[in-house]
Design a protein around this motif. Structure first.
Motif, short mmCIF file in Angstrom:
data_model
loop_
_atom_site.label_atom_id
_atom_site.label_comp_id
_atom_site.label_asym_id
_atom_site.label_seq_id
_atom_site.Cartn_x
_atom_site.Cartn_y
_atom_site.Cartn_z
N GLN A 455 -35.24 34.49 -41.85
CA GLN A 455 -35.19 33.41 -42.84
C GLN A 455 -36.57 32.88 -43.20
N SER A 456 -37.62 33.38 -42.55
CA SER A 456 -38.97 32.87 -42.82
C SER A 456 -39.38 33.15 -44.27
N SER A 457 -39.96 32.16 -44.92
CA SER A 457 -40.42 32.32 -46.30
C SER A 457 -41.88 32.77 -46.37
N THR A 458 -42.49 32.98 -45.21
CA THR A 458 -43.92 33.27 -45.14
C THR A 458 -44.18 34.51 -44.28
N ILE A 459 -45.16 35.32 -44.71
CA ILE A 459 -45.70 36.40 -43.89
C ILE A 459 -47.14 36.07 -43.61
N THR A 460 -47.55 36.19 -42.33
CA THR A 460 -48.94 35.93 -42.01
C THR A 460 -49.41 36.84 -40.89
N PHE A 461 -50.67 37.28 -40.97
CA PHE A 461 -51.31 38.06 -39.91
C PHE A 461 -52.82 37.98 -40.10
N ALA A 462 -53.56 38.35 -39.07
CA ALA A 462 -55.02 38.18 -39.09
C ALA A 462 -55.74 39.36 -39.74
N GLU A 463 -55.26 40.57 -39.51
CA GLU A 463 -56.01 41.75 -39.97
C GLU A 463 -55.09 42.96 -40.01
N ILE A 464 -55.35 43.85 -40.98
CA ILE A 464 -54.66 45.14 -41.02
C ILE A 464 -55.71 46.24 -41.02
N GLU A 465 -55.52 47.22 -40.15
CA GLU A 465 -56.44 48.37 -40.06
C GLU A 465 -55.64 49.65 -40.17
#
Length: 465
Positions: A455-465
């Protein structure tokens, strides 16, 4: 050739915007917001009379452990050399450098007045140049001990130079000597509340500028004076360290990035023109000349940690708002990328690597953000395309391994990420997935169809490699 030859300094006309020339260093540590330094009233406080034991901080020891190539004052490392310049060197300095990571140790009375005393990790070069370096740690016993990027006309103690320094008291300054044997200028001293900082010096023609930024800043901030110095045809660049003491105490500086951008490389037409400069590398596959730190993956001798190199462009899709955090997804730091989902479909990123060459991807790694473990992406699809206007083709899609983790750690502080192709930064929390792929692609699209909390309306992360 002129690059390998010793640089010859010439007396020069000198122009500084709003600078006050002074003949002695201030006697106390700088305080307050960055300002033009006032005329000092006394000589600097003398260094300690005894030789204290200086422990190399753990942060520098960790960097040193990862450096494979060790150099001394009598040998070279990746085109760098080391030298103690000037009188009053009570203990020989040293440097260690490999793949951008560096450690420099030095003594010396000071870099000031009309003659210097310090250790210099250096290389000769020509043309326009920009030096950008990350100072992870600087440890010294005197508030006016110094370390930072230096552009120097010669290896003489009285040589003209232009430098940006971190100081022993945790502040930073812009200092320079306009001509051989001239008095030094302290143009601006500012206070940093950070333990680490980025510094940059830039030479365009005869014009010199300095910049800094905090580890979480996106833009470089100008500081100090804009000076005009004639360096002649060739000169030296590198990292200077002085302990500001006549004793054997060592000042230690270290960092995880030292990069140069040179007009010599971009203007080189032939392979021989390219390899004549110690700053350049010839791409045997692409048959182009590159700055040494920017050789494309297919020309590099080693596999890159991530094909999303510095300067790559990032475009989001199906995000109602990102608060302009797109660049945080590939900036090499733990600052978080955030996407507020729209109602148009699964959100994600389209990334065009700055090297603009085809690459082969067989692994994807995602570092956790600082907040909201329920906002972690847990299912992905990765696509690639072979041209800017081509269609994206699916490469891989699956659940991310951390989907089943019950205790989800966070990367709380904005710090540099140290990854290799084979392993992520074990000091941080991340998830990683490998897959079979034999096709080379130019651009990539990553789509996230699920978060840890559906149900989260947000996606968040620090880095993608």
């Amino acid at each position: 050739n002129s690059v390998a030859a010793a640089a010859r300094a010439f007396a020069a006309d000198f122009v500084v915007a709003d600078a006050i020339q002074i003949t002695e260093a201030p006697s106390s540590s700088p305080t307050g917001e960055p300002t033009i330094s006032p005329q000092p009233t006394s000589s600097p406080t003398p260094g300690p009379t005894e030789s204290p034991t200086i422990e190399i901080p753990d942060q520098c020891l960790s960097i040193l452990d990862g450096i494979r190539v060790v150099s001394s004052t009598s040998s070279s490392s990746k085109n760098f050399y080391g030298i103690d310049i000037g009188s009053g060197i009570a203990s020989a300095g040293n440097f260690f450098f490999d793949s951008g990571s560096w450690v420099v140790l030095g003594t010396g009375v000071d870099i000031w007045g009309n003659s210097d005393s310090f250790h210099y990790m250096y290389m000769p070069t020509t043309g326009d140049i920009t030096i950008s370096m990350f100072v992870s740690s600087f440890t010294a016993n005197h508030p006016w001990a110094k370390s930072g990027p230096m552009i120097r006309a010669s290896l003489s103690p009285s040589s003209a130079h232009y430098s940006a320094f971190v100081l022993g008291n945790g502040s930073f300054t812009n200092q320079y000597r306009p001509c051989d044997g001239c008095n030094s200028v302290n143009d601006q001293t500012g206070v940093i509340s950070l333990s680490s900082v980025w510094l940059r010096t830039k030479k365009t023609g005869n014009v010199l500028e300095s910049f800094y930024k905090g580890i979480s800043d996106a833009e470089w901030i100008p500081f100090g004076g804009t000076a005009t110095i004639d360096y002649g045809e060739s000169f030296y660049i590198g990292i200077a360290v002085t302990s500001h003491s006549s004793t054997t105490e060592l000042a230690s500086a270290c960092g995880t990035s030292f990069e140069t951008t040179s007009s010599v490389c971009s203007n080189a037409i032939t392979e021989s023109d390219c390899i004549s400069s110690s700053l350049c590398q010839w791409g045997t596959i692409t048959e182009k000349c590159y700055d040494s730190s920017k050789l494309p993956q297919e020309d590099a001798s080693e596999i890159m940690p991530s094909i999303f190199s510095a300067g790559s462009t990032v475009e989001t899709f199906n995000c109602a708002d990102t608060d302009e955090t797109e660049i945080y997804a590939i900036d090499g730091m733990t600052d978080s990328f955030t996407c507020i989902k729209s109602k148009n479909g699964d959100p994600g990123l389209i990334i065009s690597p700055s090297h603009q060459t085809m690459s082969l991807v067989t692994k994807m790694r995602i570092y956790a953000g600082r907040l909201c473990p329920l906002c972690d992406p847990v299912r992905y699809k990765l696509y690639g395309r072979k041209s800017t206007f081509g269609n994206f083709v699916e490469i891989s899609g699956n659940d991310l391994p951390w989907k089943s983790d019950k205790d989800v750690a966070r990367n709380f502080f904005p710090v540099p990420i140290h990854s290799t192709f084979s392993s992520g930064d074990n000091a941080l929390f991340f998830t990683e997935v490998s897959f079979e792929n034999v096709e080379y692609y130019l651009d990539y699209k990553v789509e996230f169809s699920k978060t840890r909390a559906p149900q989260s309306s947000t996606i968040t992360f620090a880095e993608i490699e």
